[in-house]
Scaffold this active site. Structure first.
Site, PDB file in Angstrom:
ATOM      1  N   ALA A  32       0.811  -1.222   0.000  1.00  0.00           N
ATOM      2  CA  ALA A  32       0.000   0.000   0.000  1.00  0.00           C
ATOM      3  C   ALA A  32       0.842   1.270   0.000  1.00  0.00           C
ATOM      4  O   ALA A  32       0.412   2.304  -0.525  1.00  0.00           O
ATOM      5  CB  ALA A  32      -0.937   0.004   1.202  1.00  0.00           C
ATOM      6  N   ARG A  44      -4.789  -0.298   6.419  1.00  0.00           N
ATOM      7  CA  ARG A  44      -4.448  -0.908   7.707  1.00  0.00           C
ATOM      8  C   ARG A  44      -3.781   0.040   8.698  1.00  0.00           C
ATOM      9  O   ARG A  44      -3.606  -0.297   9.858  1.00  0.00           O
ATOM     10  CB  ARG A  44      -3.544  -2.134   7.490  1.00  0.00           C
ATOM     11  N   HIS A 129      -3.864 -10.005  -4.226  1.00  0.00           N
ATOM     12  CA  HIS A 129      -5.130  -9.752  -3.537  1.00  0.00           C
ATOM     13  C   HIS A 129      -6.240  -9.319  -4.488  1.00  0.00           C
ATOM     14  O   HIS A 129      -7.253  -8.781  -4.056  1.00  0.00           O
ATOM     15  CB  HIS A 129      -4.921  -8.708  -2.437  1.00  0.00           C
ATOM     16  N   CYS A 137     -17.947 -12.846 -11.717  1.00  0.00           N
ATOM     17  CA  CYS A 137     -18.894 -13.819 -11.180  1.00  0.00           C
ATOM     18  C   CYS A 137     -18.135 -14.862 -10.377  1.00  0.00           C
ATOM     19  O   CYS A 137     -17.129 -15.409 -10.849  1.00  0.00           O
ATOM     20  CB  CYS A 137     -19.657 -14.492 -12.327  1.00  0.00           C
ATOM     21  N   CYS A 165     -24.758 -16.947 -15.882  1.00  0.00           N
ATOM     22  CA  CYS A 165     -25.042 -18.181 -15.140  1.00  0.00           C
ATOM     23  C   CYS A 165     -25.882 -17.977 -13.890  1.00  0.00           C
ATOM     24  O   CYS A 165     -26.264 -18.953 -13.232  1.00  0.00           O
ATOM     25  CB  CYS A 165     -23.736 -18.885 -14.762  1.00  0.00           C
ATOM     26  N   ASN A 228      10.653   1.193   2.785  1.00  0.00           N
ATOM     27  CA  ASN A 228       9.409   1.449   3.519  1.00  0.00           C
ATOM     28  C   ASN A 228       9.626   2.587   4.505  1.00  0.00           C
ATOM     29  O   ASN A 228      10.711   2.723   5.077  1.00  0.00           O
ATOM     30  CB  ASN A 228       8.960   0.189   4.276  1.00  0.00           C
TER      31      ASN A 228
END
Length: 253
Positions: A32, A44, A129, A137, A165, A228
């Site tokens: 992120a 988060r 993710h 679907c 479907c 980071n």
């Protein structure tokens, strides 16, 4: 204090450039933190979405119409944030590394689609993710546009079903409690095993199984460089930790 931490921007740029130049099989892993510079919040972090709202579990989405509608409401809100965001210098630099042949794969925890919009080809991106820019679907996999889903819910007041479907339609994001995508996990593992330099960018490295890939890379002999703003649980494992802003650090690559 660990001696592998660098906080000087010029030194960090030199180290990053040298590490990349010396590698033959670079894999970039993003979280992120690379997208916060594009205006997309880190869910988060304190004050982030998951600190204010209880995540909707996958089983709740499947079982409850109320949960589905609430999940869609949140997705539409996030989608508007994604739509207004643009790839930043970090995304663009990574795209250049892919185009030049230096970077073999971009493994991302992000769902915002910004790596693709920066120019990274789909076959080089592994979205662990999922992707929040479209729906699919759950039964047959048919894709649907988020805008079309929003219009349908506004008109009918009910969660959408697949026209092909009849299955439940869900944003193509891995929800809490949902199985990780088998293909993405296999592609990420293949890239990690081949890496000689694993560059973890903007990730807290707390969310598993995704955070297991830098550990795997290091154990298999790759150099591990972490970029980071905050400390991570893997800092001591890394060869270098660049505690620097991503955009300014990557801009010169």
């Amino acid at each position: 204090m660990p001696t592998n931490i660098v906080r000087d921007l010029d030194e960090g740029r030199r180290i990053l450039a040298d590490e990349i130049a010396a590698s033959r099989a670079l894999v970039v892993f993003t979280g992120a933190g690379i997208s916060t510079e594009s205006g997309i919040p880190d869910f988060r972090s304190p004050g982030g979405l998951w600190s204010r709202l209880r995540p909707i579990e996958f089983q709740d989405f499947v079982a409850s119409e109320a949960a589905r509608l609430e999940d869609w409401r949140r997705r539409f809100e996030l989608g508007r944030q994604f739509g207004g965001a643009e790839p930043n210098e970090g995304h663009k630099a990574i795209a250049r590394l892919v185009e030049s042949g230096h970077c073999r794969a971009v493994i991302t925890q992000n769902i915002d689609g910004l790596h693709a919009r920066a120019g990274v080809p789909a076959d080089r991106i592994v979205e662990l993710h999922g992707n929040g820019t479209y729906a699919h679907c759950l039964r047959c996999g048919t894709r649907a546009g988020i805008a079309a889903v929003e219009a349908e819910i506004a008109e009918t007041g009910t969660s959408p079903r697949c026209p092909a479907c009849g299955g439940l339609v869900k944003c193509a994001v891995v929800s809490f409690g949902e199985a990780m995508p088998v293909d993405a996990m296999a592609r990420a593992e293949e890239a990690t095993r081949a890496a000689d330099l694993f560059l973890a960018v903007g990730s807290s490295l707390q969310v598993y199984p995704a955070a297991g890939f830098p550990i795997m890379a290091k154990r298999l002999g790759a150099r591990l460089v972490i970029v980071n703003r905050d400390e991570t649980e893997l800092d001591d494992l890394a060869d270098r930790v660049l505690r620097l802003p991503i955009g300014p650090l990557f801009k010169t690559l």
